[in-house]
Design a protein around this motif. Structure first.
Motif, PDB file in Angstrom:
ATOM      1  N   UNK A 273      -0.780   8.628  24.535  1.00 26.77           N
ATOM      2  CA  UNK A 273      -1.441   9.200  23.368  1.00 26.77           C
ATOM      3  C   UNK A 273      -2.878   9.630  23.656  1.00 26.77           C
ATOM      4  N   UNK A 274      -3.394   9.301  24.827  1.00 27.76           N
ATOM      5  CA  UNK A 274      -4.731   9.793  25.177  1.00 27.76           C
ATOM      6  C   UNK A 274      -4.704  11.308  25.322  1.00 27.76           C
ATOM      7  N   UNK A 275      -3.527  11.849  25.722  1.00 25.70           N
ATOM      8  CA  UNK A 275      -3.338  13.300  25.794  1.00 25.70           C
ATOM      9  C   UNK A 275      -1.841  13.585  25.695  1.00 25.70           C
ATOM     10  N   UNK A 276      -1.297  13.663  24.472  1.00 27.44           N
ATOM     11  CA  UNK A 276       0.148  13.874  24.286  1.00 27.44           C
ATOM     12  C   UNK A 276       0.676  15.135  24.956  1.00 27.44           C
ATOM     13  N   UNK A 277      -0.232  16.103  25.257  1.00 22.73           N
ATOM     14  CA  UNK A 277       0.218  17.342  25.901  1.00 22.73           C
ATOM     15  C   UNK A 277       0.712  17.091  27.326  1.00 22.73           C
TER      16      UNK A 277
END
Length: 434
Positions: free
Chosen positions: A304-308
């Protein structure tokens, strides 16, 4: 040429994988977790009391073979269909025959359905009454997860047996038996296969016995005999027969490089991760294995720190599958760089582990009454359901208990202060959840 010679020639014309197919449980390769002595399935087969079931697992792991063994050991009728080309009419014909067998001869009928996940709802519905009434014993075979790909009504009436990929030792043992078997195997060719060649076929087959047999047969049949008449299969022959180079490193080094790749992803070192990825691929490793680890780490270490990161990794896999090698290495490289440079958080894996632990150790089915399905419930249940607070009537979120009482207040997902999770924490604060 007499009839016996004709039948013998017909048998020899079959592929090695078909000739070596096990005929008894004693010959059956692998799947000890479901066919070991004393297991439920083995007892059911030996007593001819097998109920409807689904065999689920990867290709070449023995699903159809076990079904054929069941057919050989049962006193009942055995009908085999393939869901790819069988229609409702074929199912009805099989059911009608099964009903006659039961009424007239008190004989059970086993219906073996290959690729059963391909059956649509209409086809499945035509089969359902016969399974429910015991008119037929259904044996489905599928490579797809039946819980996701099949009609729930069928699955709920069957026992699902999950087949595993065969181990390298299982494959090597089967290949050695094929080399020595003069009646069904390749024993008549007096073939000698180098240990590294046999190991390469067994490892590269990836747990698929059919693939391993096909590669061994091709290697033996296409290698010219030596002066003494013997066929000598080398590693080079094995590589060509299975169309994949042997790894240019031993097994220990392979796992060391794979470990270094994973830890470089986690450590945000794109240079090291790229080097180890290319070292694996250029050494003969299947690029799909690198993709699998990359996708796993995009959730495990980025999350979730960077879902991408997950989106980029999965898109890169799709691009690789469409582009092929070597052009497909470009999106792989891009995805590795993205995952490495992204903010890191292990909150997803921590949330998964916590939820799984409670799901196993602290099961509580006392779901709050207002969350239950009251569509067909009593008046009391319908009254309870009206206590449910519809979030959209409160601006998108409203304080409400969702977990059972025994788990009230439990937190599995705890966002940190890195990357997108900072925004998640802010959203929570705005909602008053923190």
């Amino acid at each position: 040429m007499d009839l016996f010679d004709f039948n013998e020639n017909e048998e020899r014309a079959k592929p090695l994988a078909e000739r070596m197919r096990a005929n008894t449980l004693k010959e059956f390769v692998g799947q000890g977790h479901i066919v070991a002595e004393g297991s439920l399935l083995r007892r059911a087969i030996s007593l001819d009391r097998l109920g409807s079931c689904i065999f689920w697992g990867p290709p070449g792991c023995g699903k159809t073979t076990l079904a054929n063994i069941i057919a050989a050991q049962t006193n009942g009728e055995f009908i085999k269909l393939n869901a790819v080309n069988a229609g409702v009419a074929d199912v009805k014909k099989a059911v009608e025959k099964a009903r006659d067998n039961l009424k007239m001869f008190n004989k059970r009928t086993y219906l073996m359905l290959d690729e059963c996940h391909r059956f649509n709802k209409t086809q499945s519905d035509s089969l359902l009454p016969a399974i429910e009434q015991g008119t037929i014993v259904f044996i489905g075979s599928t490579t797809e997860n039946p819980y996701a790909s099949m009609t729930p009504a069928i699955v709920s009436r069957c026992r699902v047996f999950e087949f595993k990929r065969l181990s390298t030792d299982d494959l090597k043992g089967a290949l050695l038996r094929a080399l020595s078997d003069k009646r069904k195997g390749l024993g008549a060719y007096s073939a000698e296969v180098d240990k590294d060649a046999l190991d390469h076929i067994a490892v590269t087959a990836g747990g698929d016995l059919r693939t391993a047999y096909n590669a061994l047969e091709l290697a033996v049949l296409t290698t010219p005999p030596q002066a003494d008449g013997k066929i000598h299969v080398t590693l080079s022959d094995a590589e060509q027969s299975i169309q994949r180079k042997a790894l240019s490193y031993n097994e220990d080094l392979y796992y060391d490089i794979l470990s270094a790749f994973c830890k470089s992803l986690r450590g945000s070192d794109a240079n090291a991760a790229l080097y180890y990825a290319m070292r694996l691929i250029e050494g003969g490793c299947d690029p799909l294995l690198v993709f699998r680890r990359l996708i796993a780490h995009s959730s495990e270490d980025v999350g979730m720190a960077d879902p991408q990161a997950l989106v980029v990794a999965v898109s890169a896999l799709t691009a690789f599958q469409n582009m092929g090698y070597p052009e497909g290495l470009l999106p792989l490289t891009e995805a590795i760089i993205y995952v490495c440079e992204a903010e890191k958080s292990n909150s997803v894996v921590m949330a998964m582990d916590g939820a799984r632990s409670d799901a196993v150790k602290n099961r509580d089915d006392n779901i709050p009454a207002y969350l239950r399905d009251s569509s067909f419930g009593s008046k009391e249940m319908k009254a309870q359901s009206r206590k449910y607070l519809y979030p959209h009537e409160f601006g998108g979120w409203v304080e409400q208990q969702y977990l059972p009482d025994s788990l009230k207040g439990r937190e599995y997902y705890v966002p940190n202060d890195r990357g997108y999770e900072r925004e998640v924490k802010n959203i929570r604060k705005r909602k008053g959840k923190e």
